[in-house]
Design a protein around this motif. Sequence first.
Motif, PDB file in Angstrom:
ATOM      1  N   GLN A 265     -10.026   7.607  10.496  1.00  0.00           N
ATOM      2  CA  GLN A 265      -9.449   6.250  10.534  1.00  0.00           C
ATOM      3  C   GLN A 265      -7.831   6.131  10.508  1.00  0.00           C
ATOM      4  O   GLN A 265      -7.347   6.814   9.319  1.00  0.00           O
ATOM      5  CB  GLN A 265      -9.955   4.992   9.862  1.00  0.00           C
ATOM      6  CG  GLN A 265      -9.861   5.315   8.338  1.00  0.00           C
ATOM      7  CD  GLN A 265     -11.027   4.690   7.641  1.00  0.00           C
ATOM      8  OE1 GLN A 265     -10.760   3.679   6.871  1.00  0.00           O
ATOM      9  NE2 GLN A 265     -12.262   5.099   7.527  1.00  0.00           N
TER      10      GLN A 265
ATOM     11  N   ILE B 273     -11.101  -6.525   5.576  1.00  0.00           N
ATOM     12  CA  ILE B 273     -11.811  -5.286   5.791  1.00  0.00           C
ATOM     13  C   ILE B 273     -12.752  -5.160   4.537  1.00  0.00           C
ATOM     14  O   ILE B 273     -12.198  -5.541   3.301  1.00  0.00           O
ATOM     15  CB  ILE B 273     -10.997  -4.045   5.695  1.00  0.00           C
ATOM     16  CG1 ILE B 273     -11.630  -3.050   5.603  1.00  0.00           C
ATOM     17  CG2 ILE B 273      -9.946  -4.344   4.475  1.00  0.00           C
ATOM     18  CD1 ILE B 273     -10.727  -1.767   6.281  1.00  0.00           C
TER      19      ILE B 273
ATOM     20  N   LYS C 199     -15.271  -2.874   2.352  1.00  0.00           N
ATOM     21  CA  LYS C 199     -16.109  -1.566   2.087  1.00  0.00           C
ATOM     22  C   LYS C 199     -16.848  -1.272   0.784  1.00  0.00           C
ATOM     23  O   LYS C 199     -16.586  -2.381  -0.224  1.00  0.00           O
ATOM     24  CB  LYS C 199     -14.721  -0.558   1.452  1.00  0.00           C
ATOM     25  CG  LYS C 199     -13.902  -0.611   0.479  1.00  0.00           C
ATOM     26  CD  LYS C 199     -12.806   0.164   0.475  1.00  0.00           C
ATOM     27  CE  LYS C 199     -11.602  -0.049  -0.485  1.00  0.00           C
ATOM     28  NZ  LYS C 199     -10.468   0.626  -0.287  1.00  0.00           N
TER      29      LYS C 199
ATOM     30  N   LEU D   4       0.888  -1.213   0.070  1.00  0.00           N
ATOM     31  CA  LEU D   4      -0.074   0.000  -0.061  1.00  0.00           C
ATOM     32  C   LEU D   4       0.909   1.212  -0.163  1.00  0.00           C
ATOM     33  O   LEU D   4       1.697   1.269   0.790  1.00  0.00           O
ATOM     34  CB  LEU D   4      -0.779  -0.192   1.215  1.00  0.00           C
ATOM     35  CG  LEU D   4      -2.162   0.990   1.099  1.00  0.00           C
ATOM     36  CD1 LEU D   4      -2.978   0.784   0.085  1.00  0.00           C
ATOM     37  CD2 LEU D   4      -2.670   1.197   2.587  1.00  0.00           C
TER      38      LEU D   4
ATOM     39  N   LEU E  70      -0.832   2.638   8.577  1.00  0.00           N
ATOM     40  CA  LEU E  70      -1.275   3.499   7.425  1.00  0.00           C
ATOM     41  C   LEU E  70      -0.481   4.840   7.312  1.00  0.00           C
ATOM     42  O   LEU E  70      -0.273   5.423   8.286  1.00  0.00           O
ATOM     43  CB  LEU E  70      -2.765   3.826   7.539  1.00  0.00           C
ATOM     44  CG  LEU E  70      -3.841   2.822   7.486  1.00  0.00           C
ATOM     45  CD1 LEU E  70      -5.312   3.057   7.895  1.00  0.00           C
ATOM     46  CD2 LEU E  70      -3.955   2.236   6.059  1.00  0.00           C
TER      47      LEU E  70
ATOM     48  N   TYR F  61       0.287  -5.993   8.383  1.00  0.00           N
ATOM     49  CA  TYR F  61       1.240  -4.954   8.654  1.00  0.00           C
ATOM     50  C   TYR F  61       2.244  -5.724   9.535  1.00  0.00           C
ATOM     51  O   TYR F  61       2.053  -6.302  10.545  1.00  0.00           O
ATOM     52  CB  TYR F  61       0.391  -3.879   9.803  1.00  0.00           C
ATOM     53  CG  TYR F  61      -0.653  -2.763   9.121  1.00  0.00           C
ATOM     54  CD1 TYR F  61      -2.109  -3.572   8.883  1.00  0.00           C
ATOM     55  CD2 TYR F  61      -0.490  -1.654   8.935  1.00  0.00           C
ATOM     56  CE1 TYR F  61      -3.040  -2.982   8.440  1.00  0.00           C
ATOM     57  CE2 TYR F  61      -1.616  -0.864   8.733  1.00  0.00           C
ATOM     58  CZ  TYR F  61      -2.817  -1.483   8.366  1.00  0.00           C
ATOM     59  OH  TYR F  61      -3.831  -0.702   8.019  1.00  0.00           O
TER      60      TYR F  61
ATOM     61  N   TYR G 290      -5.818  -7.878   9.276  1.00  0.00           N
ATOM     62  CA  TYR G 290      -7.370  -7.777   9.226  1.00  0.00           C
ATOM     63  C   TYR G 290      -8.035  -7.748   7.973  1.00  0.00           C
ATOM     64  O   TYR G 290      -7.566  -7.662   6.890  1.00  0.00           O
ATOM     65  CB  TYR G 290      -7.870  -6.544   9.903  1.00  0.00           C
ATOM     66  CG  TYR G 290      -7.452  -5.236   9.477  1.00  0.00           C
ATOM     67  CD1 TYR G 290      -7.743  -4.287   8.298  1.00  0.00           C
ATOM     68  CD2 TYR G 290      -6.584  -4.323  10.296  1.00  0.00           C
ATOM     69  CE1 TYR G 290      -7.480  -3.050   8.003  1.00  0.00           C
ATOM     70  CE2 TYR G 290      -6.111  -2.909   9.964  1.00  0.00           C
ATOM     71  CZ  TYR G 290      -6.620  -2.527   8.798  1.00  0.00           C
ATOM     72  OH  TYR G 290      -6.373  -1.197   8.497  1.00  0.00           O
TER      73      TYR G 290
ATOM     74  N   MET H 236      -5.457  -7.031   4.786  1.00  0.00           N
ATOM     75  CA  MET H 236      -4.286  -5.973   5.049  1.00  0.00           C
ATOM     76  C   MET H 236      -3.383  -6.776   6.215  1.00  0.00           C
ATOM     77  O   MET H 236      -3.982  -7.003   7.175  1.00  0.00           O
ATOM     78  CB  MET H 236      -4.742  -4.759   5.582  1.00  0.00           C
ATOM     79  CG  MET H 236      -5.780  -4.229   4.326  1.00  0.00           C
ATOM     80  SD  MET H 236      -6.191  -2.336   4.658  1.00  0.00           S
ATOM     81  CE  MET H 236      -4.735  -1.477   4.610  1.00  0.00           C
TER      82      MET H 236
ATOM     83  N   GLU I  93      -7.180   8.641   7.250  1.00  0.00           N
ATOM     84  CA  GLU I  93      -8.255   8.283   6.167  1.00  0.00           C
ATOM     85  C   GLU I  93      -9.552   8.889   6.312  1.00  0.00           C
ATOM     86  O   GLU I  93      -9.803   8.486   7.489  1.00  0.00           O
ATOM     87  CB  GLU I  93      -8.360   6.962   5.652  1.00  0.00           C
ATOM     88  CG  GLU I  93      -7.130   6.324   5.113  1.00  0.00           C
ATOM     89  CD  GLU I  93      -7.388   4.748   4.475  1.00  0.00           C
ATOM     90  OE1 GLU I  93      -8.767   4.336   4.666  1.00  0.00           O
ATOM     91  OE2 GLU I  93      -6.461   3.952   4.278  1.00  0.00           O
TER      92      GLU I  93
ATOM     93  N   TYR J 231      -5.874   1.768  16.889  1.00  0.00           N
ATOM     94  CA  TYR J 231      -6.693   1.967  15.710  1.00  0.00           C
ATOM     95  C   TYR J 231      -7.244   3.396  16.381  1.00  0.00           C
ATOM     96  O   TYR J 231      -7.775   3.495  17.446  1.00  0.00           O
ATOM     97  CB  TYR J 231      -7.884   1.056  15.481  1.00  0.00           C
ATOM     98  CG  TYR J 231      -8.091   1.044  14.067  1.00  0.00           C
ATOM     99  CD1 TYR J 231      -8.365   1.853  13.316  1.00  0.00           C
ATOM    100  CD2 TYR J 231      -7.628  -0.367  13.708  1.00  0.00           C
ATOM    101  CE1 TYR J 231      -8.632   1.541  11.725  1.00  0.00           C
ATOM    102  CE2 TYR J 231      -7.670  -0.782  12.030  1.00  0.00           C
ATOM    103  CZ  TYR J 231      -8.203   0.474  11.323  1.00  0.00           C
ATOM    104  OH  TYR J 231      -8.119   0.112  10.097  1.00  0.00           O
TER     105      TYR J 231
ATOM    106  N   HIS K 149     -13.048   9.059   4.443  1.00  0.00           N
ATOM    107  CA  HIS K 149     -13.720   8.720   2.990  1.00  0.00           C
ATOM    108  C   HIS K 149     -15.257   8.252   3.044  1.00  0.00           C
ATOM    109  O   HIS K 149     -15.822   8.070   3.971  1.00  0.00           O
ATOM    110  CB  HIS K 149     -12.891   7.545   2.460  1.00  0.00           C
ATOM    111  CG  HIS K 149     -12.567   6.326   2.733  1.00  0.00           C
ATOM    112  ND1 HIS K 149     -13.486   5.522   3.346  1.00  0.00           N
ATOM    113  CD2 HIS K 149     -11.129   5.724   3.392  1.00  0.00           C
ATOM    114  CE1 HIS K 149     -12.811   4.511   3.981  1.00  0.00           C
ATOM    115  NE2 HIS K 149     -11.712   4.858   3.974  1.00  0.00           N
TER     116      HIS K 149
ATOM    117  N   HIS L  94     -16.583   1.059   6.351  1.00  0.00           N
ATOM    118  CA  HIS L  94     -15.833  -0.413   6.505  1.00  0.00           C
ATOM    119  C   HIS L  94     -16.547  -1.308   7.655  1.00  0.00           C
ATOM    120  O   HIS L  94     -17.001  -0.778   8.511  1.00  0.00           O
ATOM    121  CB  HIS L  94     -14.407  -0.165   7.158  1.00  0.00           C
ATOM    122  CG  HIS L  94     -13.601   0.495   6.288  1.00  0.00           C
ATOM    123  ND1 HIS L  94     -13.430  -0.044   4.720  1.00  0.00           N
ATOM    124  CD2 HIS L  94     -12.761   1.432   6.103  1.00  0.00           C
ATOM    125  CE1 HIS L  94     -12.289   0.613   4.293  1.00  0.00           C
ATOM    126  NE2 HIS L  94     -11.996   1.691   4.937  1.00  0.00           N
TER     127      HIS L  94
ATOM    128  N   MET M  72     -16.691   1.309  10.684  1.00  0.00           N
ATOM    129  CA  MET M  72     -16.417   2.626  10.483  1.00  0.00           C
ATOM    130  C   MET M  72     -17.401   3.271   9.459  1.00  0.00           C
ATOM    131  O   MET M  72     -17.479   2.515   8.322  1.00  0.00           O
ATOM    132  CB  MET M  72     -15.143   2.696   9.886  1.00  0.00           C
ATOM    133  CG  MET M  72     -13.789   2.490  10.913  1.00  0.00           C
ATOM    134  SD  MET M  72     -12.051   2.337   9.960  1.00  0.00           S
ATOM    135  CE  MET M  72     -12.026   0.517  10.518  1.00  0.00           C
TER     136      MET M  72
END
Length: 246
Positions: free
Chosen positions: A222, A236, A238, A145, A178, A172, A234, A170, A182, A199, A184, A188, A216
Amino acid sequence: MHNLGHTRSVNRRDHLLLTPDTFVRAALPGMQNGVAIVHVSPAVGAAFTQYTAELDPGGTLGPTPTQRFVYVLSGAVDLATDTSFHSLAPGGYAYVPADLTHTVTAQGATRLAVIEKTYQPAAGMGVAAPHLLVGAEADIASTALMGDPGLQVRSLLPDQPAFDFAVNTMTYQPGASLSRVEIHVMEHGLLMLEGGGIYRLGEAWYPVTAGDFIWMAPFCPQWFGALGKHPAKYLIYKDWNRHPLG
Ligand code: UGY
Ligand code: MN
């Protein structure tokens, strides 16, 4: 021993954090030999429903009036339609369109992440609704990402306009995050699969760990940073590929 009413779970206007100590189990209509933990639904303003199904051997999901996405967390299931049969192991997943009669039957004790959403056609684009799609996360190439090799994304559904939602994993590396906060239009549903971290949701920062669920709302600020000695991962959801005015 009771916990004097304390929990990490929170219910805010633009987010939920739900931790396993507050999960409530009940069968959904038509479900056999199993229970659902409904994590989010239109009752809080979401445009989708996500639940964890816990099935005994031979247990089945009930029918759904909407399109459905199933991801195997543990155990295995058989997915059958009139014309096809698939076995899904952990990391296996399926997208089932709304009008497709099907059964999902557990081979042994099984846990599934299930997402259901009323299909929103792609207005004016002449795009047909998607067909049944079966896959395995291990077969999906990951991408970094924003060029960060410490944050790998796998898109389980093709990025085609026929699909009105996306489901990604995702992963990490410890210390990865991130690259920005974000905010948007997409909402989520997020299930922590491995590891943990911090988080940011809205104006609060929460410690989160495997087993937690987060919703979310659209425009919920976020951010996530992974902590600990093991990767955080996780699943996720959307909403995706549709005009905000429908
Ligand atoms: O796809 C996403 O919007 C993703 N980067 N969001 C998130 O991880 N909270
Ligand atoms: Mn996001």
